[in-house]
Each structure stands twice: as C-alpha cells, then as structure tokens.
Scaffold this motif. Structure first.
Motif, PDB file in Angstrom:
ATOM      1  N   ARG A  99      40.396  28.554  29.885  1.00  0.00           N
ATOM      2  CA  ARG A  99      39.449  29.621  30.202  1.00  0.00           C
ATOM      3  C   ARG A  99      38.870  29.457  31.605  1.00  0.00           C
ATOM      4  O   ARG A  99      38.559  30.441  32.277  1.00  0.00           O
ATOM      5  CB  ARG A  99      38.331  29.665  29.154  1.00  0.00           C
ATOM      6  N   ILE A 100      38.746  28.213  32.042  1.00  0.00           N
ATOM      7  CA  ILE A 100      38.275  27.961  33.407  1.00  0.00           C
ATOM      8  C   ILE A 100      39.412  28.131  34.411  1.00  0.00           C
ATOM      9  O   ILE A 100      39.196  28.572  35.545  1.00  0.00           O
ATOM     10  CB  ILE A 100      37.676  26.553  33.518  1.00  0.00           C
ATOM     11  N   ASN A 101      40.633  27.795  33.971  1.00  0.00           N
ATOM     12  CA  ASN A 101      41.815  27.856  34.853  1.00  0.00           C
ATOM     13  C   ASN A 101      42.900  28.714  34.197  1.00  0.00           C
ATOM     14  O   ASN A 101      43.938  28.203  33.762  1.00  0.00           O
ATOM     15  CB  ASN A 101      42.357  26.450  35.115  1.00  0.00           C
ATOM     16  N   PRO A 102      42.704  30.027  34.114  1.00  0.00           N
ATOM     17  CA  PRO A 102      43.664  30.885  33.400  1.00  0.00           C
ATOM     18  C   PRO A 102      45.044  30.931  34.039  1.00  0.00           C
ATOM     19  O   PRO A 102      46.006  31.369  33.402  1.00  0.00           O
ATOM     20  CB  PRO A 102      42.996  32.261  33.428  1.00  0.00           C
ATOM     21  N   GLU A 103      45.157  30.474  35.286  1.00  0.00           N
ATOM     22  CA  GLU A 103      46.458  30.496  35.959  1.00  0.00           C
ATOM     23  C   GLU A 103      47.312  29.283  35.592  1.00  0.00           C
ATOM     24  O   GLU A 103      48.496  29.217  35.947  1.00  0.00           O
ATOM     25  CB  GLU A 103      46.255  30.552  37.475  1.00  0.00           C
ATOM     26  N   LYS A 104      46.743  28.321  34.870  1.00  0.00           N
ATOM     27  CA  LYS A 104      47.458  27.106  34.511  1.00  0.00           C
ATOM     28  C   LYS A 104      48.259  27.275  33.221  1.00  0.00           C
ATOM     29  O   LYS A 104      47.957  28.135  32.391  1.00  0.00           O
ATOM     30  CB  LYS A 104      46.471  25.944  34.338  1.00  0.00           C
ATOM     31  N   PHE A 105      49.275  26.429  33.062  1.00  0.00           N
ATOM     32  CA  PHE A 105      49.993  26.328  31.802  1.00  0.00           C
ATOM     33  C   PHE A 105      49.399  25.143  31.044  1.00  0.00           C
ATOM     34  O   PHE A 105      49.544  23.997  31.451  1.00  0.00           O
ATOM     35  CB  PHE A 105      51.492  26.131  32.011  1.00  0.00           C
ATOM     36  N   VAL A 106      48.723  25.421  29.940  1.00  0.00           N
ATOM     37  CA  VAL A 106      48.013  24.391  29.187  1.00  0.00           C
ATOM     38  C   VAL A 106      48.666  24.216  27.819  1.00  0.00           C
ATOM     39  O   VAL A 106      48.966  25.202  27.139  1.00  0.00           O
ATOM     40  CB  VAL A 106      46.521  24.757  29.022  1.00  0.00           C
ATOM     41  N   PHE A 107      48.893  22.968  27.432  1.00  0.00           N
ATOM     42  CA  PHE A 107      49.458  22.706  26.111  1.00  0.00           C
ATOM     43  C   PHE A 107      48.799  21.488  25.478  1.00  0.00           C
ATOM     44  O   PHE A 107      48.294  20.606  26.174  1.00  0.00           O
ATOM     45  CB  PHE A 107      50.979  22.499  26.190  1.00  0.00           C
ATOM     46  N   THR A 108      48.762  21.476  24.141  1.00  0.00           N
ATOM     47  CA  THR A 108      48.314  20.292  23.418  1.00  0.00           C
ATOM     48  C   THR A 108      49.524  19.612  22.802  1.00  0.00           C
ATOM     49  O   THR A 108      50.526  20.262  22.483  1.00  0.00           O
ATOM     50  CB  THR A 108      47.304  20.639  22.306  1.00  0.00           C
ATOM     51  N   TYR A 109      49.425  18.312  22.634  1.00  0.00           N
ATOM     52  CA  TYR A 109      50.500  17.526  22.034  1.00  0.00           C
ATOM     53  C   TYR A 109      49.848  16.682  20.935  1.00  0.00           C
ATOM     54  O   TYR A 109      49.131  15.730  21.235  1.00  0.00           O
ATOM     55  CB  TYR A 109      51.179  16.647  23.092  1.00  0.00           C
ATOM     56  N   GLN A 110      50.078  17.047  19.667  1.00  0.00           N
ATOM     57  CA  GLN A 110      49.315  16.469  18.571  1.00  0.00           C
ATOM     58  C   GLN A 110      50.178  16.049  17.396  1.00  0.00           C
ATOM     59  O   GLN A 110      51.173  16.696  17.091  1.00  0.00           O
ATOM     60  CB  GLN A 110      48.280  17.482  18.071  1.00  0.00           C
ATOM     61  N   GLY A 111      49.753  14.986  16.729  1.00  0.00           N
ATOM     62  CA  GLY A 111      50.398  14.564  15.500  1.00  0.00           C
ATOM     63  C   GLY A 111      49.746  15.209  14.291  1.00  0.00           C
ATOM     64  O   GLY A 111      48.709  15.866  14.393  1.00  0.00           O
ATOM     65  N   ASP A 112      50.360  15.004  13.117  1.00  0.00           N
ATOM     66  CA  ASP A 112      49.858  15.655  11.922  1.00  0.00           C
ATOM     67  C   ASP A 112      48.548  15.049  11.427  1.00  0.00           C
ATOM     68  O   ASP A 112      47.686  15.761  10.901  1.00  0.00           O
ATOM     69  CB  ASP A 112      50.914  15.636  10.812  1.00  0.00           C
ATOM     70  N   GLY A 113      48.371  13.750  11.573  1.00  0.00           N
ATOM     71  CA  GLY A 113      47.102  13.154  11.173  1.00  0.00           C
ATOM     72  C   GLY A 113      45.953  13.661  12.011  1.00  0.00           C
ATOM     73  O   GLY A 113      44.810  13.729  11.545  1.00  0.00           O
ATOM     74  N   ASP A 114      46.251  14.024  13.236  1.00  0.00           N
ATOM     75  CA  ASP A 114      45.244  14.551  14.158  1.00  0.00           C
ATOM     76  C   ASP A 114      45.010  16.036  13.921  1.00  0.00           C
ATOM     77  O   ASP A 114      43.908  16.477  13.628  1.00  0.00           O
ATOM     78  CB  ASP A 114      45.727  14.310  15.597  1.00  0.00           C
ATOM     79  N   LEU A 115      46.071  16.832  14.007  1.00  0.00           N
ATOM     80  CA  LEU A 115      45.940  18.288  13.968  1.00  0.00           C
ATOM     81  C   LEU A 115      45.584  18.810  12.580  1.00  0.00           C
ATOM     82  O   LEU A 115      44.754  19.708  12.433  1.00  0.00           O
ATOM     83  CB  LEU A 115      47.248  18.923  14.457  1.00  0.00           C
TER      84      LEU A 115
END
Length: 262
Positions: free
Chosen positions: A90-106
């Motif tokens: 939301r602060i940097n809408p021009e960026k490509f942002v991704f999360t990388y998460q495991g099942d215990g976390d997500l």
C-alpha cells in the motif's frame, strides 16, 4: 572451500540464476523449499523484477530466505506476513510484493491475517508451502496434518474426533472475492516443477496487473520430520496427501470471465 569450487558449472544439469546466491541452504536434503526458492529466483530474474521485488518471510523453515534470493526482504512475526505485505504494497504500489509461508505459519497463527488479506484482495502473491507438519520445531501436528498422519504430537496418527479435521486453506481462499488466481501445485518431479513454475509466473503476472491476491499452494514433503528418505517421502506424499489435497487450479479470474456477446 568456496562453493564455486565444489559446484562447477560444467557439472550442473542447468544453469543457476544469479539471483540465487551461492550460500549453502540450511534446508534438509530432499526439502521442497529449495526447489521453490529456485523457481522464484528464476522468475524474478527472467521477468526483470529484481529491483521491484520485495519478499516477506515470517518464522518457520523459510525464515532465512533472505540468504538465498538476492532481492529486498522483510521479516515478519509468526503468521503476520500478509499483514506486513499489505503495509508494504500500500505504501509502494509499484512494487511486486509476495509472502513465502509454511502451513504451520499461514494456516495456524496466521489464519486471520491470510483470510482477511485475501478477502480484501491485497495485490500480493502468497506462496504457501504445505508439508502437513510444523517442520522447524520438531514435526508437531499442524492444521494441515491429514487424518491418520503420524507426527511427534500424534504418534498414533491424527484422530479427527480428538484433533479436529485438516484445514484446506486453498479451498477456503478460493471462495473469497479478493482472490484472482488460486492453485495447488507440487514440486516432486520434473513435470511437477514445470507446472509449479507456470503457476507461480501466472501469480506474479496477476500481481503486476493489479488483479488482487494470487495464492499458490505447493504440497510438499518434510522427509526429516516425516522420518523418511526423500524418495519415500515423495511416494508417501503422492499416495496420501494428493488424494486429500488434489492438484490443479481452483480459481482463475481470466478463465472465469463471462464471454462478451459484443
């Protein structure tokens, strides 16, 4: 000895993108994380996104992801990666942002964050590694542990009467209006890796086109946590996890668009 002296280019089956660092990964032999790291590094490089990409990794086996892919990273508290990614994009809408998460976390402590981020349609890619256990902390039962699966806290197998039912996160987020592309893949064979890469690429494109949240689950192994060899773990996954977590696209906003009569 320098890693470059051990892994010589002429001995590699295929080249390594420069975005994947020469740091020796801490993952156990046979772990799916290394494969998916390589795919993400290749795609970010091939699509020219190194300067635009920001990855968010929380607590879990992937906590050191910043050591392996040469892009900007942000650490997040356990389960909070979608919330952190929301703030970044939301602060940097021009960026490509991704999360990388495991099942215990997500799927456990981060269930609220991922559900609401997907429901809002935050313009991020979620890479969800599902190996059915808490791999980092000793192989305990996770929300995604399938029925009768043995873990360190369910030595006789998961009992749904006692432990409840496995949680199919990908099925849930596919129902939310903010998701544009939701798929479940794997990476245990060459054909599966190719399909997984195509799915990740599609998710990235959707984010770049600002279509909302893309969600890519990768059904994975944890041979050390499962107490199996890498080969046996792959076989067990195919025989036991794939029937409960079937592979394939669950939602694709492009394919689901109504055909215009004009």
């Amino acid at each position: 000895m320098d890693v470059k002296e051990i892994i010589k280019p002429e001995n590699q089956v295929y080249g390594k993108t420069e975005l994947l660092t020469d740091n020796v990964m801490h993952y156990c032999p046979g772990c799916t994380h290394g494969v998916v790291h390589k795919l993400m590094a290749e795609l970010i490089d091939e699509m020219g996104l190194q300067e635009k990409a920001i990855g968010v990794a929380p607590v879990g086996c992937a906590v050191f992801a910043y050591n392996y892919i040469d892009i900007d990273w942000q650490e997040a508290a356990h389960g909070r990666a979608p919330a952190v990614a929301t703030g970044i994009v939301r602060i940097n809408p021009e960026k490509f942002v991704f999360t990388y998460q495991g099942d215990g976390d997500l799927a456990s402590i981060g269930a609220a964050e991922i559900i609401h981020a997907c429901n809002r349609g935050e313009n991020i890619l979620v890479v969800f590694i599902n190996n059915g256990i808490y791999g980092m902390t000793g192989g305990q039962m996770a929300p995604t542990t399938i029925e009768r699966m043995v873990t360190s806290t369910t030595p006789c197998g998961r009992d749904t009467e006692l432990n409840g039912y496995p949680l199919k996160m990908t099925d849930l987020v596919a129902q939310l209006p903010g998701t544009s592309y939701v798929t479940r893949q794997s990476a245990q064979s060459a054909p599966a890796v190719r399909k997984c890469k195509r799915a990740l690429k599609k998710g990235i494109k959707n984010v770049l086109d600002k279509k909302g949240t893309s969600f890519v689950e990768v059904v994975s192994t944890c041979n050390s946590g499962w107490k199996m060899t890498p080969v046996k773990a792959n076989e067990w996954m195919e025989e036991n996890m794939f029937p409960f977590y079937p592979l394939g696209d669950m939602k694709d906003s492009e394919k689901d668009k109504p055909v215009s009569n004009n």
